[in-house]
Design an enzyme around this catalytic site. Structure first.
Site, PDB file in Angstrom:
ATOM      1  N   TRP A 321       0.505  -1.234  -0.423  1.00  0.00           N
ATOM      2  CA  TRP A 321       0.127  -0.007  -0.067  1.00  0.00           C
ATOM      3  C   TRP A 321       0.692   1.210   0.227  1.00  0.00           C
ATOM      4  O   TRP A 321       0.431   2.498  -0.878  1.00  0.00           O
ATOM      5  CB  TRP A 321      -1.030   0.227   1.431  1.00  0.00           C
ATOM      6  CG  TRP A 321      -1.793   1.304   1.118  1.00  0.00           C
ATOM      7  CD1 TRP A 321      -3.158   1.207   1.075  1.00  0.00           C
ATOM      8  CD2 TRP A 321      -1.398   2.204   2.231  1.00  0.00           C
ATOM      9  NE1 TRP A 321      -3.638   2.909   1.042  1.00  0.00           N
ATOM     10  CE2 TRP A 321      -2.592   3.426   2.428  1.00  0.00           C
ATOM     11  CE3 TRP A 321      -0.443   3.276   2.704  1.00  0.00           C
ATOM     12  CZ2 TRP A 321      -2.666   4.758   2.859  1.00  0.00           C
ATOM     13  CZ3 TRP A 321      -0.559   4.043   3.556  1.00  0.00           C
ATOM     14  CH2 TRP A 321      -1.449   4.731   2.737  1.00  0.00           C
ATOM     15  N   HIS A 322       2.198   1.201   0.919  1.00  0.00           N
ATOM     16  CA  HIS A 322       3.082   2.592   1.000  1.00  0.00           C
ATOM     17  C   HIS A 322       3.499   2.851  -0.409  1.00  0.00           C
ATOM     18  O   HIS A 322       3.723   3.306  -0.896  1.00  0.00           O
ATOM     19  CB  HIS A 322       3.477   2.280   1.344  1.00  0.00           C
ATOM     20  CG  HIS A 322       3.466   2.581   3.184  1.00  0.00           C
ATOM     21  ND1 HIS A 322       2.907   1.242   3.556  1.00  0.00           N
ATOM     22  CD2 HIS A 322       2.813   3.148   4.360  1.00  0.00           C
ATOM     23  CE1 HIS A 322       1.894   1.507   5.002  1.00  0.00           C
ATOM     24  NE2 HIS A 322       2.677   2.532   5.414  1.00  0.00           N
ATOM     25  N   GLY A 323       4.020   1.547  -1.162  1.00  0.00           N
ATOM     26  CA  GLY A 323       5.002   2.076  -2.408  1.00  0.00           C
ATOM     27  C   GLY A 323       4.780   0.945  -3.481  1.00  0.00           C
ATOM     28  O   GLY A 323       5.157  -0.289  -2.848  1.00  0.00           O
ATOM     29  N   PHE A 468       1.965   8.472  -1.912  1.00  0.00           N
ATOM     30  CA  PHE A 468       1.518   7.177  -1.288  1.00  0.00           C
ATOM     31  C   PHE A 468      -0.207   7.761  -1.548  1.00  0.00           C
ATOM     32  O   PHE A 468      -0.709   6.680  -1.336  1.00  0.00           O
ATOM     33  CB  PHE A 468       1.561   5.923   0.492  1.00  0.00           C
ATOM     34  CG  PHE A 468       2.618   6.687   0.715  1.00  0.00           C
ATOM     35  CD1 PHE A 468       3.977   6.002  -0.207  1.00  0.00           C
ATOM     36  CD2 PHE A 468       3.349   7.122   1.238  1.00  0.00           C
ATOM     37  CE1 PHE A 468       4.626   5.448  -0.221  1.00  0.00           C
ATOM     38  CE2 PHE A 468       5.078   6.775   2.163  1.00  0.00           C
ATOM     39  CZ  PHE A 468       5.573   6.182   1.167  1.00  0.00           C
TER      40      PHE A 468
END
Lengths: 468, 337
Positions: A321-323, A468
């Site tokens: 989700w972050h990257g 993000f």
């Protein structure tokens, strides 16, 4: 628009002023227009993506509420597919292509991906997650579908938290946006305190640490292990100050409008374990994953092997989700593994962390900080090679030849943020400050204002979580 | 209460960190402030002043050579690469007119600084950053504005897009018929194999250089050019404070412009020169015209458009500046060469 810009310092008072001047029935329009403007300062055309999310989820929720049986699930899946599809396209399309090229080459085949020069819309992961939580809650019957498109749009678009959270639930933010808010002194007082503190930790703390960390991460093998280790610890404070700063300013801005949004951080580096860390760091995301992924996977009700796999799945998806990169997946997985190890340890040795402060607890806090700091390497490094270089530099280069990097201000501000964390432990800046006597309060304002105005970093660093 | 607090913080800032920040962020402004008392003539320049040819046996800058002609005067040069009038005017404003003023100011007038490539240069952000602390607000406010990046702080991509747009849309005006209407058209025209080697292949080096000349000099200076506004401010300041202003119009490689691109480009260069001389002579300034004084071979960069000269070129310009200054400083003038 960035919170730490002159543009925003003009924008905010105008919005606040107009908000209280307008009658309640028109306020949603003001919030809508100002939020659109706020977002369009970045890349104007991407507002269309937000409109698409709003329209899809608005219609989906109304339909889910109206229909019965399997159709409910059908519309939920349609809505989730649209949200995740958008996220996948903008955020993961190129990542997927890169991986397909690697997989094909593994089998001696060639894969020619379609190269799209896509710019990730700022905060897309936040909008989609916030909006998805709403449709899921409507599906579960815990939330009534919103009939007013304007209010729903504001829930997704609300400018203080639209680009980097906190990821709010409709139950709280949706209702807060509908309530009648009067211009109360306490709201203004708390709002300004939070904004001042948020700007201080973003601009004075994070932006003063960033140049040191960036230099080391750009070419870690050039520096000795002490400098590299220091940069690892400093990055922990940089990302904390950066994100906590943003969230605090968001809280303050909402408070000025009389709106309460959730606290996203609770002194995370004072956590005694990795699991406690995640109950204190980016709380809105942790609770999102808990409610919409961890519990549906079985939560605590399954056997230990399955539970362990579930934990790893949740943390790896959280990393993704972050990257869009494997370094983020590894970062998430390492957190999951640490959490599992802690849990096994406590079960095997019947070890329980006591609440009262003790030397053991201080040691546990230190251990958790060191562990999370080293795991951040995978989050911060652009790729595995850079992460490997960081680790190599830490393990190999023990020479005492120091590069002359500017270290005084990063260390001073790191010290300050640690002091603030101890001071604020488990409480919010505004409420903690309200317990102090007036002279002490003003002493705080003076120090913060001086640091903010005279000592803030002078290079441009956008909020890390914007990507993000 | 907040205002009182900020006034107090400003005082603390001035006593503690202000000098450190100035030294770090705007070295030239500190130089102007500290050297003003001992300066008779200021020379504001960019790389044209101090760049030399490696093989030069004499390595003095233009301002140093000029100073040799006036041994009893103190000529102080303040330099920063890629600087232009928008920055010079801020340096000028740092001069405290209530103290001992300089008698004259020589400001580099670089013709290319009026073109889109320089106006939208990637170095512009850094230049703009260097003058934030010199604004007329309280120092602590200026420092805060610096942290907020509250200046012309565009990204390199934004600046490049503006530059390309200007090349594409700004019409070139000639008093005679000419086939290219914009820089983009002219550049494309030259890029289509204007120079062909004996073996029939394109001479890419020559084509690239010719294109640079077009991008560097193909423009018509007009009243709304931002540099004109800056130079106007400089002239006004000097007139108001009774300080003589010498605009040192730097030599350009007119010879190469002619041979590589043609008479149309030279026409534009000369037309722009005439415009500048006319405009600023009317405004009580002395324009030292060096445009065509330096031979093509005397330019140190033979494959690029710069105003960097070998010793002979620097000497020619310095002599020309000294000749202009001689009218004001007759007694102090000494024929050094």
């Amino acid at each position: 628009m960035l919170f730490n810009s002159l543009h925003f310092l003009f924008f905010l008072p105008i919005v606040i002023g107009l908000y209280y001047l307008l009658p309640q029935k028109f306020r949603w329009m003001l919030i809508f227009i100002s939020s659109c403007y706020f977002y369009m300062v970045f890349v104007p055309k991407y507002i269309l993506i937000l409109f698409l999310i709003i329209v899809v989820d608005y219609i989906a929720a109304l339909t889910i509420e109206r229909v019965q049986g399997r159709l409910k699930l059908f519309y939920l899946i349609a809505s989730l597919t649209a949200n995740i599809g958008l996220l996948a396209f903008f955020k993961y399309f190129n990542f997927l292509n890169e991986n397909l090229v690697s997989v094909f080459s593994l089998f001696g085949r060639e894969f020619h991906p379609v190269n799209l020069s896509i710019i990730l819309p700022i905060g897309l992961s936040f909008h989609t997650f916030q909006s998805m939580s709403y449709t899921v809650e409507v599906y579960r019957g815990r939330q009534k579908a919103e009939t007013h498109l304007g209010y729903f749009a504001n829930y997704v678009l609300f400018f203080p938290q639209m680009v980097a959270g906190p990821i709010e639930r409709y139950e709280t933010l949706g209702n807060e946006l509908k309530n009648v808010h009067k211009p109360l002194y306490q709201n203004f007082s708390d709002g300004f305190k939070l904004i001042l503190f948020g700007l201080f930790i973003k601009m004075a703390v994070a932006d003063n640490i960033a140049p040191y960390v960036n230099q080391i991460y750009a070419d870690p093998l050039k520096y000795n292990s002490y400098e590299v280790v220091l940069s690892v610890f400093l990055f922990s404070f940089q990302i904390y100050a950066d994100f906590f700063g943003y969230s605090t300013i968001a809280l303050g801005c909402a408070r000025l409008l009389g709106i309460n949004i959730m606290n996203n951080f609770k002194t995370p580096y004072l956590a005694k374990s990795v699991s406690e860390f995640w109950s204190r760091w980016h709380i809105s995301l942790s609770t999102w994953f808990r409610d919409y992924l961890y519990i549906p996977l079985g939560g605590n009700r399954v056997k230990i092997p399955r539970w362990s796999i579930n934990i790893l799945i949740v943390f790896m998806i959280s990393g993704l989700w972050h990257g869009a990169g494997w370094t983020f997946v590894v970062w998430g997985a390492l957190h999951g593994i640490m959490l599992l190890l802690e849990r096994y340890f406590s079960v095997i040795f019947k070890f329980e962390i006591k609440k009262e402060w003790s030397i053991l607890n201080a040691f546990l806090v230190l251990k958790t900080f060191v562990v999370t700091s080293f795991i951040w390497i995978f989050f911060r490094a652009e790729n595995f090679q850079k992460a490997k270089d960081m680790i190599k530099a830490i393990l190999r280069n023990h020479s005492f030849q120091f590069a002359h990097l500017e270290i005084l201000f990063p260390l001073i501000f790191t010290g300050l943020i640690i002091l603030f964390d101890v001071f604020l432990y488990n409480s919010r800046f505004d409420s903690k400050l309200n317990t102090l006597k007036t002279p002490y309060r003003w002493a705080f304002y003076t120090v913060l204002l001086f640091c903010l105005m005279a000592l803030s970093g002078t290079q441009k660093f956008t909020f890390i979580y914007f990507q993000f | 209460m907040l205002i009182i607090l900020i006034i107090g913080l400003d005082l603390i800032y001035n006593f503690t960190l202000y000098k450190r920040d100035l030294n770090e962020k705007c070295e030239q402004i500190v130089e102007v402030k500290t050297k003003q008392k001992n300066t008779d003539i200021f020379y504001f320049g960019e790389s044209s002043n101090f760049n030399i040819r490696e093989t030069d046996s004499i390595k003095n800058s233009i301002s140093e050579i000029t100073a040799f002609f006036f041994p009893t005067l103190t000529l102080t040069s303040i330099n920063k690469p890629a600087t232009h009038a928008g920055i010079y005017k801020e340096w000028l404003k740092q001069i405290n007119v209530n103290e001992k003023k300089p008698k004259a100011v020589i400001v580099t007038l670089n013709m290319r600084s009026f073109d889109a490539a320089w106006i939208h240069s990637r170095l512009e952000t850094q230049l703009q950053e260097s003058i934030v602390l010199a604004q007329s607000y309280p120092n602590i406010i200026n420092r805060f504005l610096l942290s907020l990046q509250a200046f012309d702080n565009k990204t390199e991509q934004q600046r490049e897009a503006e530059m390309l747009k200007e090349w594409e849309t700004t019409p070139l005006i000639f008093p005679f018929p000419f086939k290219y209407k914009t820089v983009r058209e002219w550049d494309n025209g030259i890029a289509q194999g204007t120079y062909i080697k004996a073996d029939g292949s394109w001479d890419h080096d020559k084509i690239t250089l010719a294109c640079h000349y077009v991008k560097g000099y193909a423009f018509n200076i007009h009243d709304n050019n931002p540099r004109i506004k800056d130079f106007d401010e400089i002239a006004d300041w000097c007139n108001k404070n009774k300080v003589s202003l010498y605009l040192n119009l730097m030599a350009e490689n007119v010879e190469y412009a002619d041979s590589l691109v043609g008479k149309e480009l030279v026409f534009l260069m000369k037309q722009n020169r005439d415009y500048l001389i006319k405009r600023y002579q009317k405004n009580n300034c002395v324009v030292v015209d060096n445009l065509e004084l330096v031979d093509g071979k005397e330019f140190t960069d033979q494959n690029w458009t710069t105003e960097h000269y070998g010793y002979k070129g620097r000497m020619i310009i310095a002599k020309n500046v000294a000749k202009a200054l001689n009218k004001q400083f007759v007694k102090e003038y000494k024929n050094a060469y």
